[in-house]
Write a protein that holds these residues in place. Structure first.
Motif, PDB file in Angstrom:
ATOM      1  N   TYR A   7      37.469 -14.705 -54.528  1.00  0.00           N
ATOM      2  CA  TYR A   7      38.414 -13.723 -55.066  1.00  0.00           C
ATOM      3  C   TYR A   7      39.515 -13.524 -54.026  1.00  0.00           C
ATOM      4  CZ  TYR A   7      34.808 -12.648 -58.522  1.00  0.00           C
ATOM      5  OH  TYR A   7      33.881 -12.740 -59.525  1.00  0.00           O
ATOM      6  N   SER A  17      35.706  -9.221 -52.621  1.00  0.00           N
ATOM      7  CA  SER A  17      34.251  -9.363 -52.699  1.00  0.00           C
ATOM      8  C   SER A  17      33.646  -9.519 -51.315  1.00  0.00           C
ATOM      9  CB  SER A  17      33.897 -10.598 -53.530  1.00  0.00           C
ATOM     10  OG  SER A  17      32.602 -11.071 -53.190  1.00  0.00           O
ATOM     11  N   PRO A  18      32.734  -8.609 -50.928  1.00  0.00           N
ATOM     12  CA  PRO A  18      32.092  -8.771 -49.613  1.00  0.00           C
ATOM     13  C   PRO A  18      31.260 -10.039 -49.512  1.00  0.00           C
ATOM     14  CG  PRO A  18      31.125  -6.910 -50.839  1.00  0.00           C
ATOM     15  CD  PRO A  18      32.319  -7.381 -51.612  1.00  0.00           C
ATOM     16  N   PHE A  19      30.771 -10.562 -50.647  1.00  0.00           N
ATOM     17  CA  PHE A  19      30.023 -11.820 -50.600  1.00  0.00           C
ATOM     18  C   PHE A  19      30.953 -12.998 -50.286  1.00  0.00           C
ATOM     19  CE2 PHE A  19      26.992  -9.229 -53.003  1.00  0.00           C
ATOM     20  CZ  PHE A  19      25.812  -9.534 -52.331  1.00  0.00           C
ATOM     21  N   PRO A  42      35.501 -16.091 -62.527  1.00  0.00           N
ATOM     22  CA  PRO A  42      34.337 -16.884 -62.112  1.00  0.00           C
ATOM     23  C   PRO A  42      33.575 -17.509 -63.284  1.00  0.00           C
ATOM     24  CG  PRO A  42      33.743 -14.570 -62.220  1.00  0.00           C
ATOM     25  CD  PRO A  42      35.181 -14.669 -62.706  1.00  0.00           C
ATOM     26  N   LYS A  48      28.476 -18.006 -62.730  1.00  0.00           N
ATOM     27  CA  LYS A  48      29.547 -17.101 -63.186  1.00  0.00           C
ATOM     28  C   LYS A  48      29.827 -15.994 -62.166  1.00  0.00           C
ATOM     29  CE  LYS A  48      28.870 -17.831 -68.157  1.00  0.00           C
ATOM     30  NZ  LYS A  48      27.962 -18.968 -68.086  1.00  0.00           N
ATOM     31  N   LYS A  49      29.648 -16.340 -60.891  1.00  0.00           N
ATOM     32  CA  LYS A  49      29.933 -15.415 -59.796  1.00  0.00           C
ATOM     33  C   LYS A  49      30.609 -16.185 -58.675  1.00  0.00           C
ATOM     34  CE  LYS A  49      26.016 -12.181 -60.256  1.00  0.00           C
ATOM     35  NZ  LYS A  49      26.339 -10.842 -59.812  1.00  0.00           N
ATOM     36  N   LEU A  50      31.231 -15.461 -57.774  1.00  0.00           N
ATOM     37  CA  LEU A  50      31.782 -16.035 -56.545  1.00  0.00           C
ATOM     38  C   LEU A  50      31.100 -15.316 -55.376  1.00  0.00           C
ATOM     39  CD1 LEU A  50      35.594 -16.144 -57.455  1.00  0.00           C
ATOM     40  CD2 LEU A  50      34.000 -18.082 -57.398  1.00  0.00           C
ATOM     41  N   PRO A  51      30.979 -15.965 -54.214  1.00  0.00           N
ATOM     42  CA  PRO A  51      31.629 -17.197 -53.774  1.00  0.00           C
ATOM     43  C   PRO A  51      30.926 -18.463 -54.253  1.00  0.00           C
ATOM     44  CG  PRO A  51      30.227 -16.391 -52.030  1.00  0.00           C
ATOM     45  CD  PRO A  51      30.151 -15.373 -53.146  1.00  0.00           C
ATOM     46  N   ASP A  62      26.596 -19.255 -54.645  1.00  0.00           N
ATOM     47  CA  ASP A  62      25.740 -18.221 -54.056  1.00  0.00           C
ATOM     48  C   ASP A  62      25.788 -18.329 -52.523  1.00  0.00           C
ATOM     49  OD1 ASP A  62      23.215 -16.272 -54.963  1.00  0.00           O
ATOM     50  OD2 ASP A  62      23.103 -17.073 -52.928  1.00  0.00           O
ATOM     51  N   SER A  63      26.049 -17.189 -51.892  1.00  0.00           N
ATOM     52  CA  SER A  63      26.278 -17.213 -50.438  1.00  0.00           C
ATOM     53  C   SER A  63      25.045 -17.683 -49.658  1.00  0.00           C
ATOM     54  CB  SER A  63      26.733 -15.840 -49.952  1.00  0.00           C
ATOM     55  OG  SER A  63      25.736 -14.874 -50.185  1.00  0.00           O
ATOM     56  N   ASP A  64      23.853 -17.413 -50.161  1.00  0.00           N
ATOM     57  CA  ASP A  64      22.650 -17.893 -49.460  1.00  0.00           C
ATOM     58  C   ASP A  64      22.542 -19.415 -49.546  1.00  0.00           C
ATOM     59  OD1 ASP A  64      21.654 -15.634 -48.364  1.00  0.00           O
ATOM     60  OD2 ASP A  64      19.840 -15.528 -49.598  1.00  0.00           O
ATOM     61  N   GLU A  97      22.716  -6.708 -48.650  1.00  0.00           N
ATOM     62  CA  GLU A  97      23.124  -7.336 -49.910  1.00  0.00           C
ATOM     63  C   GLU A  97      22.438  -6.734 -51.137  1.00  0.00           C
ATOM     64  OE1 GLU A  97      22.843 -11.583 -49.546  1.00  0.00           O
ATOM     65  OE2 GLU A  97      23.977 -11.603 -47.675  1.00  0.00           O
ATOM     66  N   TYR A 101      25.339  -3.048 -50.787  1.00  0.00           N
ATOM     67  CA  TYR A 101      26.313  -3.604 -51.748  1.00  0.00           C
ATOM     68  C   TYR A 101      26.456  -2.736 -52.999  1.00  0.00           C
ATOM     69  CZ  TYR A 101      28.214  -6.594 -55.399  1.00  0.00           C
ATOM     70  OH  TYR A 101      28.962  -7.080 -56.439  1.00  0.00           O
TER      71      TYR A 101
HETATM   72  N1  LIG Z   1      23.914 -13.281 -54.734  1.00  0.00           N
HETATM   73  C1  LIG Z   1      25.311 -13.652 -54.855  1.00  0.00           C
HETATM   74  C2  LIG Z   1      26.124 -12.421 -55.212  1.00  0.00           C
HETATM   75  C3  LIG Z   1      27.582 -12.750 -55.511  1.00  0.00           C
HETATM   76  C4  LIG Z   1      28.230 -11.653 -56.328  1.00  0.00           C
HETATM   77  O1  LIG Z   1      27.606 -10.650 -56.712  1.00  0.00           O
HETATM   78  N2  LIG Z   1      29.521 -11.844 -56.631  1.00  0.00           N
HETATM   79  C5  LIG Z   1      30.226 -10.888 -57.446  1.00  0.00           C
HETATM   80  C6  LIG Z   1      31.430 -10.332 -56.698  1.00  0.00           C
HETATM   81  S1  LIG Z   1      30.974  -9.380 -55.278  1.00  0.00           S
HETATM   82  C7  LIG Z   1      30.755 -11.570 -58.699  1.00  0.00           C
HETATM   83  O2  LIG Z   1      31.304 -12.644 -58.630  1.00  0.00           O
HETATM   84  N3  LIG Z   1      30.593 -10.933 -59.847  1.00  0.00           N
HETATM   85  C8  LIG Z   1      31.127 -11.429 -61.097  1.00  0.00           C
HETATM   86  C9  LIG Z   1      30.290 -11.022 -62.253  1.00  0.00           C
HETATM   87  O3  LIG Z   1      29.164 -10.518 -62.049  1.00  0.00           O
HETATM   88  O4  LIG Z   1      30.771 -11.203 -63.374  1.00  0.00           O
HETATM   89  C10 LIG Z   1      25.771 -14.262 -53.524  1.00  0.00           C
HETATM   90  O5  LIG Z   1      25.120 -14.016 -52.491  1.00  0.00           O
HETATM   91  O6  LIG Z   1      26.731 -15.037 -53.540  1.00  0.00           O
END
Ligand SMILES: N[C@@H](CCC(=O)N[C@@H](CS)C(=O)NCC(=O)O)C(=O)O
Length: 235
Positions: A7, A17-19, A42, A48-51, A62-64, A97, A101
């Protein structure tokens, strides 16, 4: 060259996004060459998430998993840590996290006063005509999820009380250290630092932000972690 799909910068930070900020720290610490690519959408990503990172034509989400990929490439984020420290590090990462978070989520998405600013930052790519409708639907779903998670049922005062022992635990570790495990940043700092700085960067003056701002040890720590990563920055 690795590409970090993130993001965009928001609220004066590398990313909203802190992740994503965590992933950028890991990339920086790994010594790899990388660049950022901003996106606000995303939906095409594996979870469907970032990073997400793009490396050797594969997407690692997924950051992990990004951490695991970088370690498989030779990165050592916790060099010199004992097995005991590594187990504590794992617990701090989960605390950041899976607990801290969610306070950020509630501070940003649950506060009517700052919602217009948060909405127009997170949904800037959605045409104004439909932005309110799209954003409000996602907001409703997220706040419903926070009810299920549980923190969404607390008052701001109760949330602060719930966070206090976490902050105390961090201060105890930082009392004589620049970073959580000594004078050098490790994986735990890549997770914990961005969560704390996201709290104080959120719009409005929340109870959590005031609590952190009045603690010189936490503020010094946040600055040190932030200095590792310029706002727009890369390798
Ligand atoms: N467990 C994931 C968490 C990533 C996460 O929660 N990303 C959020 C932004 S902080 C996101 O992209 N959310 C979009 C959504 O849920 O639609 C990681 O460690 O990467």
């Amino acid at each position: 060259m690795i590409t970090l799909l993130t993001y965009p910068p928001a609220f004066g930070q590398f990313s909203g996004s802190p992740f994503c900020i965590k992933a950028a720290h890991l990339l920086k610490l790994s010594g790899q060459h990388w660049k950022r690519e901003n996106t606000l959408d995303p939906r095409m990503m594996p979870y469907k998430k970032l990073p997400v990172i793009r490396a050797e034509d594969q997407l690692i989400a997924d950051s992990d998993m990004i951490r695991a990929y970088l370690e498989a490439q030779g990165a050592t984020f916790d060099e010199g840590l004992s097995e005991l420290d590594k187990s504590t590090s794992r617990a701090f990462i989960r605390m950041a996290e899976e607990h801290i978070y969610f306070h950020i989520v509630l501070d940003r998405w649950g506060n009517d006063d700052i919602w217009p600013e948060v909405r127009d930052t997170y949904f800037a790519s959605v045409p104004k005509l439909i932005r309110g409708m799209v954003a409000n639907k996602i907001r409703r779903n997220l706040l419903a999820a926070m009810q299920v998670q549980g923190l969404g049922r607390f008052t701001p005062e109760q949330r602060l009380a719930r966070l206090e022992p976490d902050l105390d635990a961090l201060v105890t570790r930082l009392w004589q250290n620049h970073f959580l495990f000594g004078d050098r940043p490790t994986a735990a700092d890549a997770s914990v630092g961005p969560m704390l700085s996201a709290i104080i960067a959120s719009p409005g003056e929340t109870a959590l932000a005031s609590r952190i701002k009045e603690n010189a040890i936490l503020m010094g720590y946040i600055s040190r972690v932030e200095e590792m990563l310029p706002t727009g920055g890369c390798a």
